[in-house]
Design an enzyme around this catalytic site. Structure first.
Site, mmCIF file in Angstrom:
data_model
loop_
_atom_site.group_PDB
_atom_site.id
_atom_site.type_symbol
_atom_site.label_atom_id
_atom_site.label_comp_id
_atom_site.label_asym_id
_atom_site.label_seq_id
_atom_site.Cartn_x
_atom_site.Cartn_y
_atom_site.Cartn_z
ATOM 1 N N ARG A 29 -153.936 28.288 17.537
ATOM 2 C CA ARG A 29 -155.125 29.024 17.094
ATOM 3 C C ARG A 29 -155.844 28.220 15.997
ATOM 4 O O ARG A 29 -156.322 28.784 15.022
ATOM 5 C CB ARG A 29 -154.761 30.409 16.575
ATOM 6 C CG ARG A 29 -155.837 31.455 16.818
ATOM 7 C CD ARG A 29 -155.600 32.728 16.017
ATOM 8 N NE ARG A 29 -156.492 33.789 16.452
ATOM 9 C CZ ARG A 29 -156.860 34.803 15.710
ATOM 10 N NH1 ARG A 29 -156.408 34.940 14.490
ATOM 11 N NH2 ARG A 29 -157.674 35.713 16.168
ATOM 12 N N ASP A 37 -151.601 39.409 7.921
ATOM 13 C CA ASP A 37 -151.396 38.868 9.260
ATOM 14 C C ASP A 37 -150.657 37.530 9.205
ATOM 15 O O ASP A 37 -150.543 36.895 8.132
ATOM 16 C CB ASP A 37 -152.764 38.698 9.942
ATOM 17 C CG ASP A 37 -152.695 38.825 11.455
ATOM 18 O OD1 ASP A 37 -151.611 38.664 12.022
ATOM 19 O OD2 ASP A 37 -153.753 39.079 12.063
ATOM 20 N N ASP A 60 -150.921 43.722 19.591
ATOM 21 C CA ASP A 60 -152.357 43.572 19.826
ATOM 22 C C ASP A 60 -152.768 44.276 21.110
ATOM 23 O O ASP A 60 -153.956 44.377 21.415
ATOM 24 C CB ASP A 60 -152.730 42.085 19.927
ATOM 25 C CG ASP A 60 -152.868 41.451 18.547
ATOM 26 O OD1 ASP A 60 -153.053 42.193 17.575
ATOM 27 O OD2 ASP A 60 -152.788 40.207 18.463
HETATM 28 C C1 GLA Z 1 -154.336 38.942 14.994
HETATM 29 C C2 GLA Z 1 -154.069 40.423 14.770
HETATM 30 C C3 GLA Z 1 -155.275 41.219 15.198
HETATM 31 C C4 GLA Z 1 -156.494 40.751 14.425
HETATM 32 C C5 GLA Z 1 -156.698 39.250 14.601
HETATM 33 C C6 GLA Z 1 -157.768 38.739 13.691
HETATM 34 O O1 GLA Z 1 -154.417 38.661 16.344
HETATM 35 O O2 GLA Z 1 -152.924 40.836 15.438
HETATM 36 O O3 GLA Z 1 -155.050 42.600 14.995
HETATM 37 O O4 GLA Z 1 -156.330 41.070 13.077
HETATM 38 O O5 GLA Z 1 -155.503 38.527 14.327
HETATM 39 O O6 GLA Z 1 -157.972 37.370 13.809
#
Ligand code: GLA
Length: 694
Positions: A412, A447, A515
């Site tokens: 990423r 996160d 997610d």
């Molecule tokens: C991750 C989290 C999501 C969101 C994205 C933002 O994937 O799990 O909920 O916050 O990052 O970039």
């Protein structure tokens, strides 16, 4: 809840069980029993010799904590390397210390200056107890720890046990696998730096168990880093389990005078999976979660990620906030995209300064607007990471894990900061502290979006320590921020549920479990999440995910999300007035049933995967109120008639409920034994039953 000690035999008594071990004449720690209660005076330790020159008694003995060396060839719980090169341990028993419900059993090496303490703590009212191990180097030379488990377990039956764990992935964290261990070894582990989306840091072992019956042995490791749970059934048919830090690429240098404490393990024996979950939910709320918010209901939140992605700005967040407030939301969380040059995932991570193009009046203007709408404000951060395209990386390219001779692999587009460095910790603490000091922020979504790679850390004398030190540094940062800002709740997220273990729940108030916000998939994922983790810690969003393959109505999505900590995450600016009305009604309903859902007893009455429909019931402590959620994606063969036998009610009380369009009144006994004939029909079936004692 006594601890009996007699003739070097330790009997730990929980509500309904006993856990027993003792020290034999040669000083070996011997596991004796884990099961129903017996007379403590009956226990004794049998000793026997090697069976033959290949099968040794050290291999056969069920030890409480097996160390490496001698003629023991099984998996061990502890392995070290002394400074002269000796890699054998030989422990002698040094006595014990008991203080209330805590027991410490002490050992030391017969030759080298290493002390080993096996620690146990009982918690009154529970069959769950806590184990961990402490090591101390009382000499001058360093000792290298090569493997150090938090606990070893021996299961009583010599018949095979089935193990329930996950074989998940991003978006499918809770996909379960059940495997019967006939022989050899089963390993559940993470090697990624976080506990991960795949396998889970716990064991659940059983024979012939279901939701309501059968002995279920379980242990959950409170650790968010590389873990290993290994279960082996040996030639004597004993099932033994080791739980702790992963020994993969691990070692830890313990200098003279230093101590090492393993992560804790919460373990127990329950009657059925339901009893296990209910015990662990209560135990975790009362004893594991940070206490500031543990007993408080969690707010209904709105999160902007699925609506606005990286394109956040003051204007669109204010519009979303207005709609969220109108729906009854209590906390508005702005997700990724608010800082640095963060217009996509290629830049900005590390620069925790507000983006002044998107927020010309700073965060404060948005926060004031959110507050004026009656909501608290929360924000997303990913502190452990950096984009190469960031001011932070340009200033400190050496702050990531790396080897000068190897190409760093980005995932990423980001790299992992070396959190074992004091200057990195100071930078992050200072910026996050400032963010929380200067703004009225009540919620941090923390996160972590990629596993480690190129794990070089030349600031460390022993870089293999970085896996463990990184996790400890995260815990420490969160704890220090909490101490300075006690009004702030913290959510643990790692690309969804990559850090959703009980270690995270010792420092964070709640978890973003996946997610994947598809309500159909959540029917499965939420079941797995709540096996050992409290319902209230499970954030569950109602979003716009669905689409042609899995259409679900807004009501259906609410039904599923209300089974956890209800949150909203769709693009509310596109909702019709009718949709907004559904939001308002369901958020209002959730606020009424929230104490039941977040703090009640959970009963899993039907399973979406096995029974075609999901039926989940929550009952309050006094058994005066209950709520039952029913949902089915669709039923085959036109219809499904079921007898709904409820659970957890008071058999002699009478309950009133609306069922099939009529108000009815029945005794708890009737509802639990005779049950209600329900007709579950068609696609997108969902209903919520509320029961009140009359
Ligand atoms: C991750 C989290 C999501 C969101 C994205 C933002 O994937 O799990 O909920 O916050 O990052 O970039």
């Amino acid at each position: 809840m006594p601890i009996y000690v007699k003739d070097n035999i330790f009997v730990l008594e929980t509500e309904r069980t006993q856990y027993v071990f003792g020290i034999d004449n040669s000083g070996l720690n011997r596991h004796l029993h884990w099961g129903a209660k017996c007379d403590p005076a009956d226990y004794f330790i049998e000793t026997f010799g090697d069976e033959n020159s290949n099968h040794t008694m050290l291999d056969e003995y069920r030890q409480e904590y097996t160390v490496f060396g001698s003629t023991m060839y099984r998996e061990c719980a502890l392995k070290v390397r002394f400074s002269d090169g000796c890699r054998e341990l030989d422990l002698q028993y040094d006595g014990f210390a008991q203080e209330g419900d805590t027991l410490e059993v002490r050992f030391s090496d017969r030759h080298y200056p290493l002390k080993v303490r096996l620690c146990y703590e009982l918690t009154p009212g529970f069959d769950v107890f806590t184990r961990w191990v402490e090591l101390e180097n009382t000499g001058e030379q360093p000792i290298l720890l090569e493997k150090v488990c938090s606990a070893e377990f021996s299961l009583p039956s010599q018949k095979p046990y089935t193990f329930r764990n996950t074989n998940g992935a991003w978006g499918g964290e809770g996909i379960e696998c059940m495997q019967t261990l006939m022989g050899g070894t089963l390993v559940f582990e993470s090697r990624r730096g976080i506990s991960g989306h795949n396998q889970s840091p716990y064991f659940i072992a059983y024979q012939n168990a279901d939701e309501a019956s059968g002995d279920v042995y379980f242990a959950a490791l409170a650790y968010s880093g590389n873990f290993k749970v290994s279960a082996a059934r040996d030639l004597y048919s004993f099932t033994r389990i080791h739980v702790g830090l992963n020994d993969f690429d691990f070692s830890y240098t313990l200098h003279g005078g230093e101590s090492f404490e393993t992560p804790k393990v919460f373990c127990g024996l329950a009657k059925g999976f339901g009893d296990m979950s209910r015990q662990m939910h209560k135990f975790t709320v009362q004893n594991v979660l940070p206490q500031a918010f543990a007993e408080k209901p969690l707010p209904v939140l709105y999160n902007s990620w699925e609506a606005t992605g990286f394109d956040v700005n003051a204007e669109n967040q204010m519009r979303l906030a207005e709609k969220a407030a109108a729906a009854g939301v209590e906390l508005f969380v702005m997700d990724d995209g608010w800082f640095g040059a963060r217009n996509n995932d290629r830049a900005g991570l590390g620069d925790w300064f507000v983006n002044s193009e998107k927020f010309p009046n700073g965060l404060q203007a948005l926060i004031s607007h959110v507050n004026s709408l009656g909501m608290d404000f929360g924000i997303w951060v990913e502190p452990e990471m950096v984009n190469a395209d960031s001011d932070l990386y340009r200033a400190h390219p050496d702050w990531t894990y790396h080897y000068d001779t190897r190409t760093p692999h980005e995932l990423r587009n980001q790299r992992v900061l070396n959190l074992t460095r004091a200057d990195v910790q100071a930078y992050l603490f200072e910026l996050l502290d400032r963010l929380l000091t200067e703004n009225n922020i009540r919620y941090i979504k923390w996160d972590m979006n990629r596993p480690f790679s190129e794990t070089g850390a030349d600031n460390l004398e022993n870089p293999q320590m970085l896996w463990h030190l990184h996790t400890m540094a995260v815990y420490d940062l969160v704890d220090r921020l909490r101490a300075r800002h006690p009004q702030v709740q913290f959510e643990s997220c790692a690309s969804g549920g990559g850090r959703s273990d009980l270690g995270a729940l010792s420092h964070f108030d709640e978890v973003w479990p996946s997610d994947n916000t598809d309500a159909i998939d959540r029917m499965t994922l939420q079941k797995t999440y709540t096996l050992l983790r409290p319902v209230k810690t499970m954030r569950a969003w109602v979003t716009d995910v669905g689409g042609p393959n899995k259409p679900t109505s807004l009501e259906f999505r609410f039904n599923i999300a209300m089974q956890g900590a209800l949150s909203l995450g769709g693009d509310l600016t596109k909702y019709s007035e009718a949709d907004m009305e559904i939001c308002r009604e369901n958020v209002a309903l959730y606020k009424e049933i929230r104490p039941l859902v977040q703090f009640g007893d959970l009963y899993r009455l039907a399973d979406a995967d096995e029974d075609e429909f999901l039926c989940t019931q929550y009952v309050n402590k006094s058994k005066t109120e209950s709520v039952v959620f029913l949902a089915a994606r669709g039923t085959r063969f036109y219809k499904k008639r079921v007898i709904l036998r409820l659970a957890g009610l008071d058999p002699v009380r009478r309950y009133r409920l609306e069922f099939d369009g009529k108000m009815i009144e029945k005794s708890g006994a009737y509802l639990m034994e005779a049950g209600l004939a329900a007709h579950i029909r068609g696609a997108d079936y969902n209903t919520v039953l509320r029961l009140f004692a009359v």
